[in-house]
Design a protein around this motif. Structure first.
Motif, PDB file in Angstrom:
ATOM      1  N   ASP A   1       0.844  -1.186   0.000  1.00 34.99           N
ATOM      2  CA  ASP A   1       0.000   0.000   0.000  1.00 34.99           C
ATOM      3  C   ASP A   1       0.888   1.248   0.000  1.00 34.99           C
ATOM      4  OD1 ASP A   1      -2.983   0.783   0.674  1.00 34.99           O
ATOM      5  OD2 ASP A   1      -1.698   2.123   1.838  1.00 34.99           O
TER       6      ASP A   1
ATOM      7  N   THR B   1       2.316   2.164   3.266  1.00 33.21           N
ATOM      8  CA  THR B   1       3.279   1.276   3.919  1.00 33.21           C
ATOM      9  C   THR B   1       4.672   1.898   3.842  1.00 33.21           C
ATOM     10  OG1 THR B   1       2.085  -0.801   3.547  1.00 33.21           O
ATOM     11  CG2 THR B   1       4.472  -0.948   3.671  1.00 33.21           C
TER      12      THR B   1
ATOM     13  N   ALA C   1       3.958  -0.083  12.272  1.00 37.57           N
ATOM     14  CA  ALA C   1       3.593  -0.216  10.863  1.00 37.57           C
ATOM     15  C   ALA C   1       4.745  -0.937  10.181  1.00 37.57           C
ATOM     16  CB  ALA C   1       3.381   1.156  10.235  1.00 37.57           C
TER      17      ALA C   1
ATOM     18  N   SER D   1       7.831  -2.039   3.850  1.00 34.86           N
ATOM     19  CA  SER D   1       7.606  -2.797   2.607  1.00 34.86           C
ATOM     20  C   SER D   1       8.412  -4.093   2.555  1.00 34.86           C
ATOM     21  CB  SER D   1       7.942  -1.920   1.401  1.00 34.86           C
ATOM     22  OG  SER D   1       9.276  -1.447   1.501  1.00 34.86           O
TER      23      SER D   1
ATOM     24  N   LYS E   1      -0.740  -3.815   3.621  1.00 34.84           N
ATOM     25  CA  LYS E   1      -0.365  -2.982   4.757  1.00 34.84           C
ATOM     26  C   LYS E   1      -0.576  -3.780   6.030  1.00 34.84           C
ATOM     27  CE  LYS E   1      -1.299   1.452   6.903  1.00 34.84           C
ATOM     28  NZ  LYS E   1      -1.980   2.746   6.768  1.00 34.84           N
TER      29      LYS E   1
ATOM     30  N   SER F   1      -3.717  -6.915   9.035  1.00 35.73           N
ATOM     31  CA  SER F   1      -3.341  -6.569   7.670  1.00 35.73           C
ATOM     32  C   SER F   1      -4.542  -6.280   6.801  1.00 35.73           C
ATOM     33  CB  SER F   1      -2.571  -7.728   7.026  1.00 35.73           C
ATOM     34  OG  SER F   1      -1.445  -8.067   7.798  1.00 35.73           O
TER      35      SER F   1
END
Length: 423
Positions: free
Chosen positions: A107, A110, A319, A322, A331, A352
């Motif tokens: 995303d 991300t 968070a 990637s 994400k 997620s």
RNA sequence: GGAGAGAUGGCCGAGUAGGUCGAAGGCGCUCGCCUGCUAAGCGAGUAUACUGGGAAACCGGUAUCGAGGGUUCGAAUCCCUCUCUCUCCGCCA
């Protein structure tokens, strides 16, 4: 699975975004294969169109002896078509197989990064407890209280299994009930109790197969797989279905045991409950409208956090970058709980969003209205929470200097009023 | 495990002496008409995937009647295998 047409038409962008996951290109060979398939397909369909046309003509003629020549021609053509069909089928399978091994696009929100070191802390809750004595890891607490028995479990089965005993078994069960009651009662989820074994199609639908077969426990005759997470049966519940707009969002929660080979993790977390071949988990799964997907991930993450808050366990929300998100995820937020016994934060939930990646694989769609074409839903899921690791967190955070463990207030009703586990 | 019945479009349900069936009919839904509300009525439309052309609207091709093979110029219809569902018997928590 990514949309083939989307890859074709946005090749450079897709390639670039996939590379942020690390490693080399995931799209090697795609264009050649795709081109080859389409070329053959066009030639093949031209022949089929001709055959259909001539067959219609033959049908109109009463006396078939008048069309013997056409029948002979078509016989030859059918042979040719058959050969092309065969070739095309191989190409299709090749392309399909290829697409199934391409991971999801991260995303845009991300964070970019190569490894877990690049994950970004989003927020934290609670103060890590400062114990005024030497904190013990949970396996020591569990063994000395007689509520966790790793040695006998190894005898029964092998390494990475455990027997919960007495108050320990009850605590695990209490946590399951506590979590399910919270999510169904306060957060609006419907409770499911799905099969713990699924077939190959289901594992492919959520992305475990074909790429990660070595991570799964597999049964033969018939071929079933033990689920590594309730995400698999629950998400696949609506496989090959077209949902109504009004049905969305759909929210399910399910308790299941989870079975993982943990291949490639030898030497990691060999002690204690952290990494077991079988563990319990309460899962949260949502099917949502694409426009709601971002907000619903936040909501679901909040629902999982609520469990930790009610248990008064300090945690932080990360968070994932990637390079660290899973194969199917666009994400991911990890919830990491503080473990004083090991002086570190450990993952206790992973929440997620998958965009339409799983929905496309599993063909889970909805109609905007009765007139509209079906579109893929978005899927979201997260642990709410990993039960064994929650028990770990309780043992380590609530341990007392005398070796006993206080039961968090919120759990006491589920423990028959028990306030403390002691020898 | 044994015996039998079945699987068709969003749903129900025709279609088995192979061709005019992507598939009747009904329901539902959409648009329009009509009716001062509601209900009813009338007309038209209403599957998906891949693919070619087009900026698009849209137009064309192919495939799909549980799945996979086979026979045939041609298969929802014939043959084979498999999966699932239902009924009866056995067994079982």
């Amino acid at each position: 699975m990514l949309d083939m047409k989307f890859i074709r038409e946005n090749f450079e962008i897709v390639d670039q975004r996939l590379r942020t996951r690390g490693g080399s290109s995931y799209l090697e060979g795609f264009r050649e294969l795709d081109e080859k398939r389409r070329t053959l397909m066009q030639a093949n369909e031209l022949l089929k169109a001709e055959r259909n046309r001539v067959s219609d003509e033959i049908a109109k003629v009463k006396d078939k002896s008048l069309v013997q020549q056409q029948i002979l021609d078509m016989r030859a053509m059918s042979q040719k078509i058959k050969e092309q069909d065969e070739e095309l089928k191989q190409l299709d399978e090749e392309l399909q197989g290829f697409l199934l091994t391409v991971p999801n696009l991260p995303d845009p929100t991300t964070p970019l990064g190569a490894s877990e070191n690049d994950n970004v802390q989003v927020r934290a809750w609670g103060e890590p407890r400062q114990l005024n004595f030497a904190a013990k890891p949970h396996w020591e607490i569990g063994e000395s209280l007689g509520i966790l028995d790793f040695e006998r479990a190894a005898k029964l089965t092998g390494a990475r299994f455990v027997i919960y005993r007495g108050a320990g078994a009850r605590l695990e069960r209490a946590l399951i009930n506590f979590m399910l009651d919270l999510h169904t009662g306060e957060h609006g989820y419907e409770e499911l109790l799905p099969p713990f074994m699924v077939n190959r199609e289901s594992m492919t639908g959520t992305g475990q197969l074909p790429k990660f077969e070595e991570d799964l426990f597999k049964l033969t005759d018939p071929e079933f797989f033990l689920i590594p997470t309730a995400e698999v049966p629950v998400t696949n519940m609506h496989r090959s279905e077209i949902l109504k707009r009004g049905d969305l969002p759909i929210s399910y929660t399910a308790y299941t045991p989870c079975f993982r080979r943990e291949a490639g993790s030898y030497g990691k977390d060999t002690r204690g409950l952290i990494r077991q071949h079988q563990f319990n988990k309460v899962e949260l799964v949502k099917f949502v409208h694409p426009s709601e997907s971002a907000a619903e991930l936040e909501k679901l993450t909040g629902n999982a956090e609520k469990v930790l808050q009610l248990l008064e366990l300090p945690y932080r929300v990360m968070a994932l970058c990637s390079g660290d998100i899973g194969f199917s995820a666009a994400k991911t937020y990890d919830l990491e709980v503080w473990l004083p016994g090991q002086s570190c934060f450990r993952e206790i939930s992973s929440c997620s969003s998958f965009g339409d990646f799983q929905a496309r694989r599993a063909s889970i769609r909805f109609r905007e209205d009765d007139k509209a074409k079906p579109e893929f839903v978005h899927t979201i899921n997260g642990s709410g929470l990993a039960v064994g690791r929650t028990l770990v967190a309780i043992l380590e955070n609530y341990q007392q200097s005398d070796g006993s463990v206080v039961i968090p207030q919120a759990l006491r009703p589920y423990m028959g009023g028990l306030e403390r586990i002691s020898c």
